[in-house]
Design an enzyme around this catalytic site. Sequence first.
Site, PDB file in Angstrom:
ATOM      1  N   THR A 193     -12.532 -47.758 -78.167  1.00  0.00           N
ATOM      2  CA  THR A 193     -12.356 -46.337 -78.000  1.00  0.00           C
ATOM      3  C   THR A 193     -11.981 -45.910 -79.552  1.00  0.00           C
ATOM      4  OG1 THR A 193     -11.261 -46.417 -75.673  1.00  0.00           O
ATOM      5  CG2 THR A 193     -10.422 -44.674 -77.421  1.00  0.00           C
ATOM      6  N   ARG A 221     -13.532 -43.535 -62.376  1.00  0.00           N
ATOM      7  CA  ARG A 221     -12.341 -43.671 -63.093  1.00  0.00           C
ATOM      8  C   ARG A 221     -12.080 -42.906 -64.318  1.00  0.00           C
ATOM      9  NH1 ARG A 221     -10.776 -45.840 -68.191  1.00  0.00           N
ATOM     10  NH2 ARG A 221      -8.751 -46.940 -67.817  1.00  0.00           N
ATOM     11  N   VAL A 222     -10.913 -42.380 -64.304  1.00  0.00           N
ATOM     12  CA  VAL A 222     -10.523 -41.793 -65.526  1.00  0.00           C
ATOM     13  C   VAL A 222      -9.508 -42.512 -66.174  1.00  0.00           C
ATOM     14  CG1 VAL A 222     -10.136 -39.467 -66.705  1.00  0.00           C
ATOM     15  CG2 VAL A 222     -11.874 -39.596 -64.804  1.00  0.00           C
ATOM     16  N   GLY A 223      -9.541 -42.593 -67.320  1.00  0.00           N
ATOM     17  CA  GLY A 223      -8.390 -43.357 -68.273  1.00  0.00           C
ATOM     18  C   GLY A 223      -7.377 -42.164 -68.790  1.00  0.00           C
ATOM     19  N   ASP A 224      -6.749 -42.788 -69.806  1.00  0.00           N
ATOM     20  CA  ASP A 224      -5.780 -41.830 -70.506  1.00  0.00           C
ATOM     21  C   ASP A 224      -6.388 -41.049 -71.659  1.00  0.00           C
ATOM     22  OD1 ASP A 224      -6.344 -44.085 -72.139  1.00  0.00           O
ATOM     23  OD2 ASP A 224      -4.922 -43.629 -73.201  1.00  0.00           O
ATOM     24  N   THR A 244      -4.987 -46.017 -77.588  1.00  0.00           N
ATOM     25  CA  THR A 244      -6.268 -46.676 -77.081  1.00  0.00           C
ATOM     26  C   THR A 244      -5.502 -48.024 -76.494  1.00  0.00           C
ATOM     27  OG1 THR A 244      -7.855 -48.117 -77.583  1.00  0.00           O
ATOM     28  CG2 THR A 244      -6.306 -47.755 -79.474  1.00  0.00           C
ATOM     29  N   GLY A 245      -5.959 -48.267 -75.229  1.00  0.00           N
ATOM     30  CA  GLY A 245      -5.448 -49.393 -74.760  1.00  0.00           C
ATOM     31  C   GLY A 245      -5.672 -49.266 -73.006  1.00  0.00           C
ATOM     32  N   GLY A 247      -5.623 -47.749 -70.177  1.00  0.00           N
ATOM     33  CA  GLY A 247      -5.462 -46.225 -69.866  1.00  0.00           C
ATOM     34  C   GLY A 247      -4.421 -45.880 -68.694  1.00  0.00           C
TER      35      GLY A 247
HETATM   36  N1  ASP Z   1      -7.704 -45.878 -72.946  1.00  0.00           N
HETATM   37  C1  ASP Z   1      -9.094 -46.005 -72.619  1.00  0.00           C
HETATM   38  C2  ASP Z   1      -9.237 -45.933 -71.413  1.00  0.00           C
HETATM   39  O1  ASP Z   1      -8.281 -46.425 -70.524  1.00  0.00           O
HETATM   40  C3  ASP Z   1      -9.612 -47.614 -72.900  1.00  0.00           C
HETATM   41  C4  ASP Z   1      -9.370 -47.912 -74.642  1.00  0.00           C
HETATM   42  O2  ASP Z   1      -8.723 -47.423 -75.222  1.00  0.00           O
HETATM   43  O3  ASP Z   1      -9.964 -49.026 -74.877  1.00  0.00           O
HETATM   44  O4  ASP Z   1     -10.269 -45.318 -70.718  1.00  0.00           O
END
Ligand code: ASP
Length: 327
Positions: A193, A221-224, A244-245, A247
């Site tokens: 990300t 699916r939707v993340g953060d 990032t991480g 989500g």
């Molecule tokens: N945070 C992002 C998500 O969950 C993925 C990522 O940052 O690696 O969609």
Amino acid sequence: MRVLIAGLMAALLSACASMETPVAKPEWTLLIHGGAGVMRRAEMTAEMDAAYRAGLDEALAAGSKVLAGGGDALDAVQAAVLVLEDNPNFNAGRGAVLTREGVAELDASIMDGRDRKAGAVAQVRTVKNPIRMARYVMEKTDRVMFAGPDVDEMAAKAGLEIVPPEYFITPRRLEALKRAMAGTFEPMDRYGTVGAVAMDAKGNLAAATSTGGMNAKPPGRVGDSPIIGAGTYADNASCAVSATGDGEYFIRASVARMICARVQMQGMSAAAAAQATLDEVKALGGTGGVIVLSHDGSVALSMNTEGMFRGRVDSTGRKEVGIYTDE
Ligand code: ASP
């Protein structure tokens, strides 16, 4: 007596060591990330390492050009993210990870610290640069977030560059998807990300984040990353954050907003607020990292993972890129 003198000397020395040389606050600052995760030197080839660093350098150059020219933080974060979206090595725009069904579903958001205006898009499938569409939502609509096929349609009508869904798909991500479906997951398959935060010469803050999400995610699916307050936040009164991480955990801990709340209400430095919030994420079971730029000029590039693609540049000529935790 000797013990007393030794004690006094030690106290004096440690007082000197903790005295920080006052440094002038840079006129402008830009921080970027290209994803956090398990990054081990042993698993990274020299070519990949160099390619990632070159990509980060290019993004820093694009953003700092805006800031050095007296431009806005908002334009700088967009410029940096655009470069990373176009770079196939990062998990945003071309080169994004794929859903279980082999499609790129892209999420992005942007926020202006001057007035806390924000724009976000989710599940984009044909807009070449989702960050442009997030900016469009912020500036040209009365809304903050759009998701699904309507975003692609709106973008086409708005004259943004549209590409076929295959444009985003790279051989590396197809392999990564195959591995995930076969249950032979490799850490590097998952992350990448991208995000940027900046303070311009007028003292304004901005933040932007763009992603393909998680490798082999279920469609829908939707993340953060497109969630204002989770993956992205900017407010001149507190700070600018891009995360990032994992989500789901970043949403549950309202990471970006929580960091800025700690800065604003508890007077924490960027680093202390980032650490406290990442500790919360960890306690929930999540991993990842954040870039934080506080209104007082303090910065943090923090992670609770083994690495984070990251970079920093400011008006004093300071410029750094890093990948592993020990850099
Ligand atoms: N945070 C992002 C998500 O969950 C993925 C990522 O940052 O690696 O969609």
